[in-house]
Write an enzyme that holds these catalytic residues in place. Structure first.
Site, PDB file in Angstrom:
ATOM      1  CB  VAL A 252     -26.815 -19.110  24.439  1.00 31.41           C
ATOM      2  CG1 VAL A 252     -27.133 -20.510  24.938  1.00 31.41           C
ATOM      3  CG2 VAL A 252     -25.361 -19.010  24.002  1.00 31.41           C
TER       4      VAL A 252
ATOM      5  CG  HIS B  27     -27.171 -18.049  10.460  1.00 33.28           C
ATOM      6  ND1 HIS B  27     -27.041 -17.062   9.509  1.00 33.28           N
ATOM      7  CD2 HIS B  27     -27.939 -17.517  11.450  1.00 33.28           C
ATOM      8  CE1 HIS B  27     -27.688 -15.988   9.922  1.00 33.28           C
ATOM      9  NE2 HIS B  27     -28.235 -16.247  11.089  1.00 33.28           N
TER      10      HIS B  27
ATOM     11  CE  LYS C 151     -23.233 -17.131  20.224  1.00 35.12           C
ATOM     12  NZ  LYS C 151     -24.428 -17.944  20.015  1.00 35.12           N
TER      13      LYS C 151
ATOM     14  CB  SER D 262     -26.655 -14.327  12.914  1.00 32.99           C
ATOM     15  OG  SER D 262     -26.742 -13.405  13.976  1.00 32.99           O
TER      16      SER D 262
ATOM     17  CG  MET E 254     -33.274 -17.120  16.248  1.00 37.93           C
ATOM     18  SD  MET E 254     -34.249 -17.360  14.742  1.00 37.93           S
ATOM     19  CE  MET E 254     -33.201 -18.436  13.796  1.00 37.93           C
TER      20      MET E 254
END
Length: 697
Positions: free
Chosen positions: A405, A455, A412, A434, A333
């Site tokens: 991450v 997102h 995080k 997410s 991502m």
């Protein structure tokens, strides 16, 4: 001044012939140059782009009447808008059409205008810059010749609206260029550039802006070599060839869309197969075919989707201040978000703990740029904007930092603690999480008001939605900047309040978990996927789970179940065992399906296997509508249209249904509630209708 500088400046100015004096028309300006050539400039009043409305076509007819009596030496048609030639028909006039009769009458009036342009007894030339789409291309096709500026793009996007060309384009295009290529462009809605248009014979010349006047003169006075249809075109338009090619086209169309859900491609193929050899008959048949398609639920819902996209673009606003994006985490991502931002012209630094993921992300970016642009200089420039940043120094200058991450709260929080002291005071900190609510993430921050969620959806280059997530303390100005940023990178923003799963994941999870329960009951996986595809989903939930990764599905499912309890089913034990064994889906080569070169092997599934039932479709589909209503009711999203748009642009939810809420309205809210109640009695409380249905309109 250097002549090269003058050339560059000349190419930025539109060559529009002599300066027009005020005239009798609102949307057109008509002038004549020293050679006696009339220049007709289309400049739709009060709009940034030219579109064809009933009013515009009526005025165009008046212009043609004047030209027929004045008989200039020639006619040049140009757009006075910087944005392009003509963007097509005014789609506003298509909305809500339910009776084919008035639609056909309106189309006949417009046809008559285009036919008059084609029959004009003076040489006519369309000079085309920027986009030339749909009805705009049909105007150009009615001219004797066409000159394209280097930046021109051509296409017939009507199929995206559940239609086919309706102003004579089906006839004139298939007669001018190879009908196989013409039909392919109309059936796919793809656009082509000026060079490709010249190679096809769609345009007669490609030039720069500074040479337009000379090229137009050459076209009018017969000095321009015009593209002529070859013998092959005649042969391919003959009845035997049409019969053979049409059946092949239907097979190709069936791979992408069923005639039940998307009748337009099949209507176009039928039209060409029956009438491709007879211009007058095909022009006549095109009108009634177009009118019939216009009033189908499929077209009306796809037109609705067009406006949902426009609405969501407006949510973005304008005035982007973000120039440098720093992405932390070069996995699938993070790497793809970085690549997309670089492709959109932003400077991007990409950080990770190790060099290998960064190298892998740069390689994927290079492949993506090559696929999207095909121009080596543009690929090189985009790669120059994407900077590997192992030390994470980009944080200091970035206007926006996107953390991507793995989905672990402690990880995080550790990342935020290290980067927050190094951020610019004005910078935005965004997470691509997410599943973790922002309320949990902000606790470790000195300035939690700078935190919000961006997102993205996988694949980033294809799915247009970005959920822009806020928590109670998010700075409203930064939130506004984030929405503008999403629009600036050609994505559609959905403002959502932070809540487990936000909107899209929360709505998709019951769809996928229900499929797991069906497997648990012994239902064939092929039948489950077929049920969803029969409804119109781009792929079934079993294949989708494999694509997303069974480990990720399980994590999201567990997280949501911990928040929503019995509203979601528990994942079967065998699914957990599958994940422990490393059978994660596409990324490991095996999940529910075996995967080869990124594709699921479905060779075992035959047409005689178990067939999907209506109940199976309801079990999969209705929980999505139920969750969407719940999110509206809870104030997580405040706009029903945006919910439908988000599910279409973020998950591929059957576009011809118009979204999960529109589907519920169309089916009837009472029917949906009754069906959910019946399912809850048979299968359990997870199907209970949400309280939000009582106030849903």
């Amino acid at each position: 001044m250097d002549s090269r500088v003058m050339d560059v400046l000349a190419d930025r100015m539109l060559a529009l012939g002599p300066a027009p004096a005020p005239g009798p028309y609102r949307h057109f300006k008509l002038t004549r140059d020293g050679d006696g050539i009339a220049w007709l400039l289309f400049d739709r009043e009060g709009a940034s782009a030219n579109t064809l409305s009933a009013e515009v076509m009526g005025e165009f007819e008046q212009v043609l009447t004047a030209l027929e009596s004045e008989r200039p030496a020639g006619l040049v048609i140009r757009s006075a808008k910087k944005s392009g030639f003509i963007a097509g028909a005014d789609v506003n006039e298509f909305r809500g059409a339910s009776d084919a009769g008035p639609v056909e009458a309106a189309i006949m009036r417009a046809h008559a205008v285009i036919d008059r342009l084609e029959a004009l007894r003076v040489p006519s030339v369309a000079v085309i810059h920027g986009f030339c789409l749909g009805g705009g291309l049909e105007v150009a096709l009615a001219c004797e010749s066409r000159i394209a500026i280097d930046n021109a793009r051509f296409g017939f996007p009507e199929v995206m609206l559940g239609l086919h060309p309706g102003l004579g384009g089906t006839v004139r295009f298939t007669r001018l260029v190879n009908p196989m290529q013409a039909m392919t462009l109309m059936l796919t809605g793809r656009t082509i550039d000026a060079r490709r248009a010249k190679a096809l014979g769609l345009v007669d010349a490609v030039t720069q802006e500074r040479h337009v006047a000379a090229a137009a003169r050459d076209a009018v006075f017969g000095r321009l070599k015009r593209a002529r249809p070859g013998v092959l075109n005649t042969l391919l338009n003959s009845a035997p060839a049409r019969g053979l090619l049409a059946s092949r086209m239907r097979k190709e169309a069936a791979k992408a869309a069923s005639p039940e859900h998307y009748p337009a491609p099949y209507g176009l193929i039928d039209l060409w197969e029956k009438h491709g050899g007879d211009k007058a008959a095909m022009l006549q048949a095109e009108k009634s075919s177009f009118a019939r398609l216009m009033v189908t639920p499929s077209a009306q819902n796809l037109i609705r989707v067009f406006f949902l996209r426009e609405q969501m673009k407006k949510l973005a606003g304008t005035g982007n201040k973000i120039r440098h994006v720093h992405v932390i985490g070069a996995g699938a991502m993070g790497g793809d978000i970085a690549a997309w931002c670089a492709h959109q012209g932003l400077r991007v630094s990409l950080a990770d703990m190790k060099p290998e993921p960064i190298a892998s992300a740069i390689k994927r970016a290079s492949d993506l740029f090559t696929k999207i642009t095909r121009k080596p200089i543009e690929v090189r420039d985009a790669l120059d904007r994407l900077v590997p940043d192992l030390d994470g120094e980009g944080v200091r200058n970035a206007d926006l930092i996107i953390e991507a991450v793995p989905e672990k709260l402690e990880l995080k929080q550790k990342v935020y603690a290290a980067l927050e002291p190094r951020m610019k005071p004005s910078a935005i900190l965004a997470t691509n999480t997410s599943s973790i609510p922002l309320q949990d993430l902000r606790t470790s921050l000195q300035r939690p008001e700078r935190l919000l969620g961006l997102h993205f959806f996988n694949p980033v280059s294809r799915l247009q939605l970005v959920e822009v997530v806020s928590h109670d303390g998010t700075d409203s100005e930064l939130l506004k900047q984030a929405l503008v940023f999403v629009g600036a990178i050609d994505r559609l923003p959905l403002p959502v309040k932070s809540s487990p799963g936000f909107l899209v994941n929360r709505a998709l999870t019951p769809y996928m978990l229900e499929a797991m329960l069906m497997l648990d009951e012994g239902v064939d996986k092929g039948a489950i996927d077929a049920a969803a595809e029969k409804f119109g989903m781009p792929m079934g939930p079993i294949e989708l789970a494999d694509r997303v990764g069974l480990d990720i599905c399980l994590d999201v499912g567990d997280m949501l179940r911990s928040k929503f309890g019995d509203l979601l089913p528990d994942a079967p034990a065998w699914l957990r065992e599958k994940v422990i064994r490393g059978e994660l889906g596409r990324k490991s080569g095996k999940g529910f399906y075996f995967w080869k070169e990124g594709k699921a092997d479905k060779s075992q599934a035959g047409p005689n296997g178990p067939q999907p039932t209506g109940e199976m479709i309801d079990r999969l589909i209705l929980p999505m509508s139920n969750v969407c209503v719940a999110c509206l009711h809870e104030g997580i999203v405040d706009n029903a249209d945006a919910v439908d748009g988000a599910m279409i642009f973020g998950t591929g939810y059957a576009p011809f249904r118009g979204g999960p809420l529109n589907y519920a309205r169309t089916r009837g809210v009472e029917n949906v509630i009754a069906t959910l109640r019946a399912l809850s009695q048979k299968f359990g409380g997870r199907f209970l209708p949400d309280a939000g249905w009582e106030t849903f309109k």
